[in-house]
Scaffold this motif. Structure first.
Motif, mmCIF file in Angstrom:
data_model
loop_
_atom_site.group_PDB
_atom_site.id
_atom_site.type_symbol
_atom_site.label_atom_id
_atom_site.label_comp_id
_atom_site.label_asym_id
_atom_site.label_seq_id
_atom_site.Cartn_x
_atom_site.Cartn_y
_atom_site.Cartn_z
ATOM 1 N N LYS A 164 1.117 -10.216 0.698
ATOM 2 C CA LYS A 164 1.763 -11.428 0.166
ATOM 3 C C LYS A 164 2.859 -11.126 -0.874
ATOM 4 C CE LYS A 164 -2.506 -14.126 0.747
ATOM 5 N NZ LYS A 164 -3.287 -12.882 1.119
ATOM 6 N N THR A 165 2.657 -10.115 -1.681
ATOM 7 C CA THR A 165 3.554 -9.904 -2.826
ATOM 8 C C THR A 165 5.030 -9.797 -2.446
ATOM 9 O OG1 THR A 165 1.762 -8.813 -4.033
ATOM 10 C CG2 THR A 165 4.003 -8.416 -4.831
ATOM 11 N N ASP A 217 3.017 -0.317 7.339
ATOM 12 C CA ASP A 217 1.746 -0.578 8.018
ATOM 13 C C ASP A 217 1.819 -1.928 8.707
ATOM 14 O OD1 ASP A 217 -0.725 -2.097 5.893
ATOM 15 O OD2 ASP A 217 1.446 -2.336 5.821
ATOM 16 N N ARG A 276 -5.750 -1.572 12.018
ATOM 17 C CA ARG A 276 -4.399 -1.493 11.469
ATOM 18 C C ARG A 276 -3.704 -0.215 11.892
ATOM 19 N NH1 ARG A 276 -3.975 -3.824 5.463
ATOM 20 N NH2 ARG A 276 -5.204 -5.723 5.597
ATOM 21 N N LYS A 284 -4.866 -7.005 -9.911
ATOM 22 C CA LYS A 284 -4.492 -5.596 -9.693
ATOM 23 C C LYS A 284 -4.578 -4.769 -10.981
ATOM 24 C CE LYS A 284 -3.332 -6.910 -5.560
ATOM 25 N NZ LYS A 284 -1.963 -6.916 -5.014
ATOM 26 N N GLY A 336 2.857 -2.019 -1.527
ATOM 27 C CA GLY A 336 2.055 -2.812 -2.438
ATOM 28 C C GLY A 336 0.802 -2.022 -2.756
ATOM 29 N N ASN A 358 2.496 -8.499 9.520
ATOM 30 C CA ASN A 358 3.460 -8.172 8.458
ATOM 31 C C ASN A 358 4.890 -8.361 8.962
ATOM 32 O OD1 ASN A 358 1.510 -7.521 6.539
ATOM 33 N ND2 ASN A 358 1.451 -5.366 7.150
ATOM 34 N N ALA A 377 -0.337 0.664 1.696
ATOM 35 C CA ALA A 377 -0.133 0.572 3.146
ATOM 36 C C ALA A 377 -1.500 0.183 3.716
ATOM 37 C CB ALA A 377 0.441 1.854 3.716
ATOM 38 N N ARG A 419 -0.884 -4.923 10.920
ATOM 39 C CA ARG A 419 -2.189 -5.291 11.468
ATOM 40 C C ARG A 419 -2.064 -5.261 12.989
ATOM 41 N NH1 ARG A 419 -2.221 -9.109 7.182
ATOM 42 N NH2 ARG A 419 -2.168 -7.935 5.241
ATOM 43 N N HIS A 426 -5.888 0.632 -2.619
ATOM 44 C CA HIS A 426 -5.296 1.017 -1.320
ATOM 45 C C HIS A 426 -3.812 0.721 -1.342
ATOM 46 C CE1 HIS A 426 -5.667 -3.289 0.083
ATOM 47 N NE2 HIS A 426 -4.567 -2.942 0.712
#
Ligand code: 6PG
Length: 227
Positions: free
Chosen positions: A30-31, A59, A164, A187, A128, A71, A136, A61, A134
């Motif tokens: 999302k970021t 990366d 993924r 975070k 992110g 993504n 990627a 999904r 984690h």
């Protein structure tokens, strides 16, 4: 987010001026969406020659391109549809294919960026970080995190039904520039640990250390509260 958009724009301008192209691996989650939307509109959009930008993904999904979790779909809606790069410049990770096949096909696509025997060197890899450190789709304790030869692998995450595809550490660390974009109080704990983790394998983001490149972190006040 404005600072991140300015940074990406400067990198793109520099690379295009220097070698006529900008090879950029986008982050998911999302970021970065707000960053992509800033780049998609004035004034920043006008500073970049989008015909010279090659889009990759660090990366993805394992879902179709129009799936809400994709993504690629998020980047298409927030950026690509607005700047309209040449179709040949959009190098999508094909989440709809059997994951091992998608991973090996992407490695072939990336090989064009490599100067053998070296690894593909992207101008920028945007990343992110999750609450568990984690990045990627390299999750703590995963085989993908320990991969030392492949550039792209398929991975499955405990408790998550969707497999993924992810860049591996060798590929991430071959980049000319890695930019982490981290926001939100959730975070803060992982960010506080990233520079001195007790167990680096439990904090994948710490393992991203470009061998011959630059590493930058852009974090908001909420994520930085424990620094
Ligand atoms: C993904 C991303 C992943 C993401 C982090 C942070 O496919 O989800 O690549 O590594 O960057 O999970 O996600 P948020 O930005 O949604 O917090």
């Amino acid at each position: 987010m404005q600072a991140a958009a300015e940074r990406v724009t400067q990198l793109a301008e520099h690379c295009i001026a220097k070698r006529g192209r900008f090879d950029w691996a986008l982050a998911g989650g999302k970021t970065p969406e707000a960053l992509y939307r800033l780049l998609a509109g004035p004034p920043l959009a006008g500073r970049i020659d989008w015909t010279r930008v090659h889009f990759f993904w660090s990366d993805e999904r394992c879902v179709p391109a129009d799936h809400p979790d994709s993504n690629y779909r998020m980047a298409r809606q927030s950026l690509l549809d607005h700047v309209a790069p040449p179709r040949g410049n959009v190098h999508r990770l094909r989440g709809e294919l059997p994951p091992p096949l998608a991973a090996s096909r992407y490695e072939q696509e990336l090989a064009a960026l490599a100067a053998p025997p070296g690894l593909p060197r992207l101008d920028l890899i945007l990343l992110g970080m999750g609450e568990d450190g984690h990045t990627a789709s390299l999750f703590p304790g995963s085989a993908a995190l320990m991969e030392s030869k492949r550039w792209v692998v398929a991975t499955s995450i405990a408790g998550r039904e969707v497999a993924r595809l992810t860049f591996t550490l060798p590929l991430l660390n071959a980049a000319a520039h890695v930019l982490f974009l981290v926001a939100g109080a959730d975070k803060a704990r992982a960010l506080a640990q990233v520079s001195t983790p007790a167990d680096p394998d439990r904090l994948p983001a710490h393992r991203v250390q470009p061998v011959n490149g630059e590493l930058s972190w852009l974090v908001d006040a909420d994520a930085a509260v424990l620094l």
